[in-house]
Design an enzyme around this catalytic site. Structure first.
Site, PDB file in Angstrom:
ATOM      1  N   CYS A 164       0.873  -1.158  -0.192  1.00 56.41           N
ATOM      2  CA  CYS A 164      -0.028  -0.088  -0.027  1.00 56.41           C
ATOM      3  C   CYS A 164       0.779   1.159   0.121  1.00 56.41           C
ATOM      4  CB  CYS A 164      -0.757   0.050   1.188  1.00 56.41           C
ATOM      5  SG  CYS A 164      -2.275   1.516   1.193  1.00 56.41           S
ATOM      6  N   CYS A 167      -0.659   4.086   1.845  1.00 54.98           N
ATOM      7  CA  CYS A 167      -0.286   4.015   3.407  1.00 54.98           C
ATOM      8  C   CYS A 167       0.993   4.284   3.935  1.00 54.98           C
ATOM      9  CB  CYS A 167      -0.689   2.638   3.999  1.00 54.98           C
ATOM     10  SG  CYS A 167      -2.086   1.707   3.430  1.00 54.98           S
ATOM     11  N   ASP A 168       2.032   3.915   3.154  1.00 54.57           N
ATOM     12  CA  ASP A 168       3.492   3.711   3.670  1.00 54.57           C
ATOM     13  C   ASP A 168       4.332   4.695   2.748  1.00 54.57           C
ATOM     14  OD1 ASP A 168       2.745   1.719   5.401  1.00 54.57           O
ATOM     15  OD2 ASP A 168       2.966   0.569   3.859  1.00 54.57           O
TER      16      ASP A 168
END
Ligand code: NAP
Length: 346
Positions: A164, A167-168
């Protein structure tokens, strides 16, 4: 990125199973299956509506654990209300505590079987058989991985491997670094172009020489290639991930020539699709060709079975964000509450 932050699945307080229960299953107004942002938001709303929801929060189905995909994420920087970010497991513990405070009861088991053909519906886990007038499915989806040993090891230890980018990708460790994205669909382009905001360069490794992504996404990709921010590696598979505690590169294999090479990088992002966790509902609820639950009424969480609602990633292959999952979880609880009221069940 997968972290190892402690999480403490709790116990169920609905009573131990036994012969008596098998003969006279518990009957609930609403059962929620799944405990990610969608399931627990549904639990908060259904709890506040005095429906005393029973949540099967799962145990290990689909490789997930109670709390869902966010349990494998370290910093969540895009969930509103947390200006300095929040750890995924901490966020899910808050969701869970809030759901319990609102009256939800939780069973830490996977659902092994459902029967939506009879009413009330029946939901079974290893130890429980429960009847319910309404069911909210929020079992989520799992990211697909290449399933290489080092990929899994570094993903679990926060070593620069993630499924992701949104997300990261903004973590300091990836800033001004060479990064690799695997995949040729819309997600790969979207995630790759997101990474170009921070990275020195993003290499897109795709197993064919043609993208699956939509025309608009392809245009976006080739503009980034022209600008020197992305670069394609066609006809190539990642066959190994290099590095001990942090990724240092990937080993590649050209699928046409068989030639192997190494590409140094500080981050690897998989964007090779997701699999919705709908196996247990197969044949009972209408899904699309990829297994996502179909929601035939736009703007509602109703499925093709009256009284069964779906929320979060299990019915959404487009947005797949914690905040959108939470939003549809709220919708599902309101839809279920209204449907139950219309049936005279309050
Ligand atoms: P996808 O369209 O299924 O694409 C997956 C990509 O990964 C494909 O290019 C596939 O290669 C590759 N792949 C699959 N398994 C692989 C493996 N084992 N090794 C190497 N490569 C592998 O998935 P997606 O990109 O996540 O998109 C899913 C859906 O969401 C699509 O409908 C998409 O349009 C939508 N979406 C839309 C947006 C947007 O509009 N903003 C953004 C993201 C996603 P092949 O091409 O060779 O099969």
């Amino acid at each position: 990125m997968r972290g190892d932050a402690a999480y403490h699945p709790l116990r169920i307080d609905v009573g131990a199973p036994g012969a008596e229960e098998q003969e006279h299953p518990m009957r609930e107004k609403v059962i929620i299956i799944g405990s990610g942002p969608a399931g627990l938001t549904a639990a908060i709303y259904a709890g506040r509506a005095a429906l005393r929801p029973l949540v099967f929060e799962g145990f290990s189905a689909g490789g997930l654990i109670p709390g869902g995909q966010l349990m494998f994420t370290t910093d969540v920087e895009n969930y509103p209300g947390f200006p300095t970010g929040v750890l995924g497991p901490d966020l899910m513990k808050n969701f869970r505590d809030q759901a319990e405070r609102c009256g939800a009861r939780l069973i830490t088991q996977d659902v092994s079987e459902v029967d939506f053909r009879r009413r009330p519906f029946v939901v079974r886990s290893d130890d429980h058989t429960v009847e319910a007038h309404a069911v909210i499915i929020a079992t989520g989806a799992r990211a697909n991985w290449l399933n290489l040993p080092n990929e899994q090891r570094l993903a679990k230890s926060g070593g620069g491997v993630s499924a992701c980018a949104v997300c990261d990708g903004a973590l300091p460790t990836f800033r001004q670094q060479e990064l690799v994205v695997v995949g040729g669909g819309d997600s790969a382009i979207e995630e790759g172009s997101y990474l170009t905001k921070f990275a020195k360069k993003v290499h897109l490794v795709h197993r064919r020489d043609r993208l699956r992504a939509s025309k608009a996404m392809q245009e976006r990709f080739f503009k980034l290639v022209e600008a020197g921010k992305m670069s394609p590696v066609w006809d190539t598979q990642v066959i190994d991930v290099l590095g001990d505690s942090m990724i240092t590169g990937v080993r590649l294999k050209n699928v046409k020539t068989g030639a192997e090479s190494e590409l140094p990088c500080k981050g690897l992002f998989l964007a090779i699709g997701h699999t919705p966790n709908t196996e247990v509902f197969r044949g009972q609820i209408e899904c699309d060709e990829k297994g996502y639950i179909r929601l035939p009424r736009p703007g509602s969480t109703c499925t093709n079975v009256e009284g069964v609602f779906a929320a979060g990633d299990v019915a959404d292959h487009v947005y797949r964000q914690a905040v959108t999952a939470a939003g549809t979880g709220c919708m599902a609880a309101l839809d279920a509450e209204r449907w139950l009221a219309a049936q005279g069940i309050e």
